[in-house]
Design an enzyme around this catalytic site. Structure first.
Site, PDB file in Angstrom:
ATOM      1  N   LYS A 130       0.857  -1.190   0.000  1.00 41.58           N
ATOM      2  CA  LYS A 130       0.000   0.000   0.000  1.00 41.58           C
ATOM      3  C   LYS A 130       0.889   1.235   0.000  1.00 41.58           C
ATOM      4  O   LYS A 130       2.024   1.174   0.452  1.00 41.58           O
ATOM      5  CB  LYS A 130      -0.870   0.019   1.267  1.00 41.58           C
ATOM      6  CG  LYS A 130      -2.124   0.841   1.136  1.00 41.58           C
ATOM      7  CD  LYS A 130      -3.243   0.024   0.533  1.00 41.58           C
ATOM      8  CE  LYS A 130      -4.478   0.839   0.248  1.00 41.58           C
ATOM      9  NZ  LYS A 130      -5.621  -0.021  -0.100  1.00 41.58           N
ATOM     10  N   ASP A 190      -7.082   4.331  -4.301  1.00 34.89           N
ATOM     11  CA  ASP A 190      -7.749   4.168  -3.005  1.00 34.89           C
ATOM     12  C   ASP A 190      -8.381   5.548  -2.752  1.00 34.89           C
ATOM     13  O   ASP A 190      -8.604   6.298  -3.722  1.00 34.89           O
ATOM     14  CB  ASP A 190      -6.728   3.772  -1.918  1.00 34.89           C
ATOM     15  CG  ASP A 190      -7.384   3.234  -0.648  1.00 34.89           C
ATOM     16  OD1 ASP A 190      -7.745   2.053  -0.611  1.00 34.89           O
ATOM     17  OD2 ASP A 190      -7.570   4.007   0.321  1.00 34.89           O
TER      18      ASP A 190
END
Ligand code: GLU
Length: 445
Positions: free
Chosen positions: A126, A166
């Site tokens: 991430k 995201d």
């Protein structure tokens, strides 16, 4: 918690003293997989737990860029390459002022097990930045993305690490990031990013995938109880990509979603959310939920409020981490909510999960219920590698099958471990086992 596991957890607390979100995610997984860890001596001998909670690599970098007034701005960029046992690191980029190393690490950690559950051969990672795209011009967003990619480009690649979107990173940002990666490398390496535009390597149904997959998962949970979405009132929080397409699919199944929210407050629309208007406000105008409410005859905008006090049958939290606390779940329970499925990553606090489970509300964790987004990113990578472009139904049908498989895996694993019907334990144990077995095969690294 068993004393051996507690020692490992305490060591992680000592090493990461100011990372509450990360510790919350780690604690949930350890508690869920405890019976597995105690049963598997080979996992203990190979220190699987201690290794799995330590990222393989953590990158933090300065991102300097110039705003429209030529002022130099400084943000911090992150990429945490958490675990590559199952494939290239895979996971989104979040651009939001709340981003810290703790937030990126919790998201990366969750992503490992989510990606394992999809069965698509992807590791977990991430990244992101504390940059806030809200209120920035397109040119400012472009310059930020270019500066961010200047550093990130050294660390990613189609066979190494594949970022996507995201919160705060959608099609516009992926476009600017891809353009800069191409300029820096002089290569059209489509598989380096997912969520690309449909004209240049993106996959049909990727935009819809997280929300559609979430509703497919919740539908499977309801079907277990011989129930369905038909006629149900659905509470949705958030108003981004996940919320919009969860609402769209729930409507198709005969349900009535009645709420949306953003950081300024909640909207209650008793007539049911008008998804075409919502898309216009959010995707075209980049507006706020209050702009939506102003154009609907009976909708109320409730400043600084959450959506959870609205009566409903099903709750789909699709905003952000820790947006639902124990009191919210108590309120939902009294109002008749029977099912909570997480569209966001870790939207329920540990206390909220406890109340949901104690009161018999069906609860699905994000790492299972929202895995449709990253699963469809993997389908995008497959199309890029094969130089193919599948039609919408082909991708959407594969997505539905993946969600059904994850649902089945969660229930089967939960039953095997003696916790029938517990989707959280099922998801954590099944995901963990898959990664742990691959780590055993690959030796001490
Ligand atoms: N950000 C999404 C998630 O939380 C998608 C990641 C991806 O497509 O790589 O799973």
């Amino acid at each position: 918690m068993d004393s051996r596991l507690e020692k490992i957890y305490e060591e992680s607390l000592r090493r990461n003293p100011t990372q509450p979100e990360f510790q919350q995610a780690v604690c949930e997984v350890i508690e869920s997989v405890e019976p597995l860890l105690l049963a598997r001596k080979d996992y203990a001998d190979a220190s699987i737990l201690a290794r799995i909670i330590e990222p393989e690599r953590q990158l933090m970098f300065r991102v300097a860029w110039q705003d429209d007034n030529n002022e130099v701005r400084v943000n911090r960029g992150y990429r945490v390459q958490f675990n590559s046992a199952l494939g290239p690191y895979k996971g989104g980029l979040r651009f939001h002022p709340s981003v810290t190393l703790s937030v990126i690490k919790f998201l990366g950690f969750e992503q490992i097990f989510k990606n394992a559950l999809t069965n698509q051969g992807i590791g977990g990672g991430k990244g992101g930045s504390d940059f806030d795209p809200h209120g920035k011009s397109d040119n400012e967003v472009m310059r930020f993305c270019q500066a961010f990619m200047m550093e990130l480009s050294r660390h990613i690649g189609a066979d190494c690490d594949v970022p996507a979107g995201d919160i705060g990173v959608g099609g516009r940002e992926i476009g600017y990031l891809y353009g800069q990666y191409k300029r820096l490398t002089n290569r059209n390496e489509a598989g380096v990013l997912t969520g690309k535009g449909l004209g240049w390597g993106g996959s049909l149904a990727r935009t819809e995938a997280t929300g559609y997959g979430l509703v497919a998962f919740a539908q499977a949970m309801l079907a277990e109880k011989s129930d369905s979405f038909d006629g149900k009132t659905v509470l949705v929080s958030g108003s981004g990509n996940v919320a919009i397409y969860a609402i769209e699919r729930a409507i198709k199944l005969g349900a009535k979603p009645v709420s949306i929210s953003d950081s300024s407050g909640a909207v209650y629309d008793p007539d049911g959310i008008d998804v075409a208007l919502l898309k216009q406000v959010k995707e075209v105008e980049r507006g706020r939920v209050s702009d939506y409410a102003e154009r609907r005859p009976n909708a109320q905008f409730r400043k600084n409020e959450k959506v959870w006090s609205i009566p409903g049958d099903i709750a789909l939290p699709c905003a952000t981490q820790n947006e639902v606390d124990a009191d919210d779940v108590r309120t939902m329970y009294h109002n008749g909510v029977k099912l909570i499925a997480e569209g966001a990553n870790m939207p329920l606090t540990p206390g909220a999960i406890e109340i949901a489970q104690q009161s018999g509300i069906l609860y699905a964790p994000g790492k299972a219920a929202n895995a449709g987004g990253v699963a469809t990113s993997a389908l995008e990578m497959q199309q890029n590698a094969m130089l193919q472009r599948w039609d919408f139904d082909t991708v959407a049908n594969k997505l539905d099958q993946i969600m059904l498989d994850i649902h089945h895996t969660c229930l089967e694993t939960a039953a095997e471990i003696g916790k029938p019907g517990d989707y959280m334990v099922g998801a954590n144990v099944a995901g963990f086992k898959k990664v742990a077995d691959a780590m055993l095969d690959q030796g001490i690294i």
